[in-house]
Design an enzyme around this catalytic site. Sequence first.
Site, PDB file in Angstrom:
ATOM      1  CB  SER A 156      -0.876   0.018   1.260  1.00  0.00           C
ATOM      2  OG  SER A 156      -1.551   1.255   1.361  1.00  0.00           O
ATOM      3  CE1 TYR A 170      -3.934  -2.220   5.048  1.00  0.00           C
ATOM      4  CE2 TYR A 170      -3.202   0.003   4.565  1.00  0.00           C
ATOM      5  CZ  TYR A 170      -3.684  -1.212   4.134  1.00  0.00           C
ATOM      6  OH  TYR A 170      -3.920  -1.415   2.795  1.00  0.00           O
TER       7      TYR A 170
HETATM    8  P1  NAP Z   1     -11.490  -5.842   0.441  1.00  0.00           P
HETATM    9  O1  NAP Z   1     -12.413  -5.441  -0.652  1.00  0.00           O
HETATM   10  O2  NAP Z   1     -11.854  -5.574   1.863  1.00  0.00           O
HETATM   11  O3  NAP Z   1     -11.128  -7.395   0.241  1.00  0.00           O
HETATM   12  C1  NAP Z   1     -10.263  -8.014   1.143  1.00  0.00           C
HETATM   13  C2  NAP Z   1     -10.142  -9.459   0.759  1.00  0.00           C
HETATM   14  O4  NAP Z   1      -9.211 -10.062   1.683  1.00  0.00           O
HETATM   15  C3  NAP Z   1     -11.436 -10.221   0.869  1.00  0.00           C
HETATM   16  O5  NAP Z   1     -11.531 -11.104  -0.228  1.00  0.00           O
HETATM   17  C4  NAP Z   1     -11.284 -11.004   2.171  1.00  0.00           C
HETATM   18  O6  NAP Z   1     -11.966 -12.249   2.179  1.00  0.00           O
HETATM   19  C5  NAP Z   1      -9.804 -11.252   2.182  1.00  0.00           C
HETATM   20  N1  NAP Z   1      -9.286 -11.560   3.512  1.00  0.00           N
HETATM   21  C6  NAP Z   1      -9.295 -10.795   4.628  1.00  0.00           C
HETATM   22  N2  NAP Z   1      -8.731 -11.450   5.638  1.00  0.00           N
HETATM   23  C7  NAP Z   1      -8.355 -12.650   5.158  1.00  0.00           C
HETATM   24  C8  NAP Z   1      -7.728 -13.781   5.736  1.00  0.00           C
HETATM   25  N3  NAP Z   1      -7.369 -13.810   7.019  1.00  0.00           N
HETATM   26  N4  NAP Z   1      -7.498 -14.860   4.951  1.00  0.00           N
HETATM   27  C9  NAP Z   1      -7.860 -14.854   3.644  1.00  0.00           C
HETATM   28  N5  NAP Z   1      -8.458 -13.815   3.043  1.00  0.00           N
HETATM   29  C10 NAP Z   1      -8.710 -12.735   3.807  1.00  0.00           C
HETATM   30  O7  NAP Z   1     -10.064  -5.135   0.260  1.00  0.00           O
HETATM   31  P2  NAP Z   1      -9.264  -4.551  -1.014  1.00  0.00           P
HETATM   32  O8  NAP Z   1      -9.388  -3.082  -0.960  1.00  0.00           O
HETATM   33  O9  NAP Z   1      -9.601  -5.281  -2.236  1.00  0.00           O
HETATM   34  O10 NAP Z   1      -7.788  -4.892  -0.533  1.00  0.00           O
HETATM   35  C11 NAP Z   1      -6.991  -5.894  -1.134  1.00  0.00           C
HETATM   36  C12 NAP Z   1      -5.554  -5.613  -0.772  1.00  0.00           C
HETATM   37  O11 NAP Z   1      -5.210  -4.321  -1.271  1.00  0.00           O
HETATM   38  C13 NAP Z   1      -5.276  -5.581   0.726  1.00  0.00           C
HETATM   39  O12 NAP Z   1      -4.026  -6.172   0.989  1.00  0.00           O
HETATM   40  C14 NAP Z   1      -5.228  -4.087   1.034  1.00  0.00           C
HETATM   41  O13 NAP Z   1      -4.452  -3.806   2.166  1.00  0.00           O
HETATM   42  C15 NAP Z   1      -4.611  -3.561  -0.235  1.00  0.00           C
HETATM   43  N6  NAP Z   1      -4.830  -2.130  -0.479  1.00  0.00           N
HETATM   44  C16 NAP Z   1      -6.093  -1.644  -0.680  1.00  0.00           C
HETATM   45  C17 NAP Z   1      -6.254  -0.284  -0.895  1.00  0.00           C
HETATM   46  C18 NAP Z   1      -7.605   0.347  -1.134  1.00  0.00           C
HETATM   47  O14 NAP Z   1      -7.703   1.580  -1.120  1.00  0.00           O
HETATM   48  N7  NAP Z   1      -8.666  -0.419  -1.347  1.00  0.00           N
HETATM   49  C19 NAP Z   1      -5.144   0.570  -0.917  1.00  0.00           C
HETATM   50  C20 NAP Z   1      -3.881   0.023  -0.721  1.00  0.00           C
HETATM   51  C21 NAP Z   1      -3.740  -1.338  -0.501  1.00  0.00           C
HETATM   52  P3  NAP Z   1     -13.573 -12.348   2.444  1.00  0.00           P
HETATM   53  O15 NAP Z   1     -14.217 -11.851   1.155  1.00  0.00           O
HETATM   54  O16 NAP Z   1     -13.828 -13.768   2.696  1.00  0.00           O
HETATM   55  O17 NAP Z   1     -13.854 -11.442   3.591  1.00  0.00           O
END
Ligand code: NAP
Length: 261
Positions: A156, A170
Amino acid sequence: MTPISDHPVLLVTGGGRGIGAATARLAAQRGYAVAVNYAHNASAAEQLVADIRADGGQAIALQADIADEAQVLRLFAAVDIQLGPLQALVNNAGVVAPPARVEAMDLARLQRMFNINVIGCFLCAREAVRRMGTRQGERNFGAGYGRGGAIVNVSSAASRLGSPDQYVDYAAAKGAIDSMTLGLAKEVALDGIRVNAVRPGLIETDIHASGGLPDRVRDLSSSVPLQRGGSALEVAHAILWLLSAEASYTTAALLDVSGGR
Ligand code: NAP
């Protein structure tokens, strides 16, 4: 049981929603057989897999909490059996917690944050390297497929911004992912494995609501040089490039996908 695939096999952790789902969908369109891991939301992952199959792609959904070593071992064994030799891993699963200053963070919060966002990524990277490494001998712990491969860690922009007053925990966890990316890439360079990270900025997914800030992208978009949040698909495009042969000379790279923020 799904037959062993003749397509390159990709595992996306946390692949049922958000950035992971966009990555799984795009990867399937590009010919990968995709293992979609999820933790709790089976219906999202199953629906995604159904959509991919309806479009002629190959995908399976696999439940596992990546913070639990036994479940990670089961996850990778299921990929071995149901799809075949792993060639690509997107270490995407991650969580945030509600905004808090460091002085208010309790042990349970910190353990959850680091168990999922750091240790989970390490466990999955370890299992991937054991399967992908081309060098034989005592270093080859795993099934010995040894075809090489690529790992993309989803870090991130928080790792360099620090996320004060929201979630320094985080940001620090993602800082660990950056360091892991650099070190592991150098460690496995001669094993035929490239390791890179993307560092998304403000991306439109459910993660912000899960941390209690549903309007976070809108509220902060004026701080982005491109003046908007990004889409999960925009991040997926960067991930798929890093996985591809077009990125054959790119390893140990931290690629910002953050609109300049
Ligand atoms: P999201 O929509 O909340 O999706 C998170 C995913 O992670 C879901 O599929 C969830 O599974 C899964 N997950 C959470 N805990 C888990 C565990 N213990 N074991 C296996 N799977 C798990 O988040 P996102 O925004 O797509 O984020 C994806 C990645 O991008 C993350 O690493 C996040 O830190 C990073 N990121 C996001 C942003 C942003 O602005 N969105 C920015 C920078 C980095 P379930 O569906 O079963 O709950």
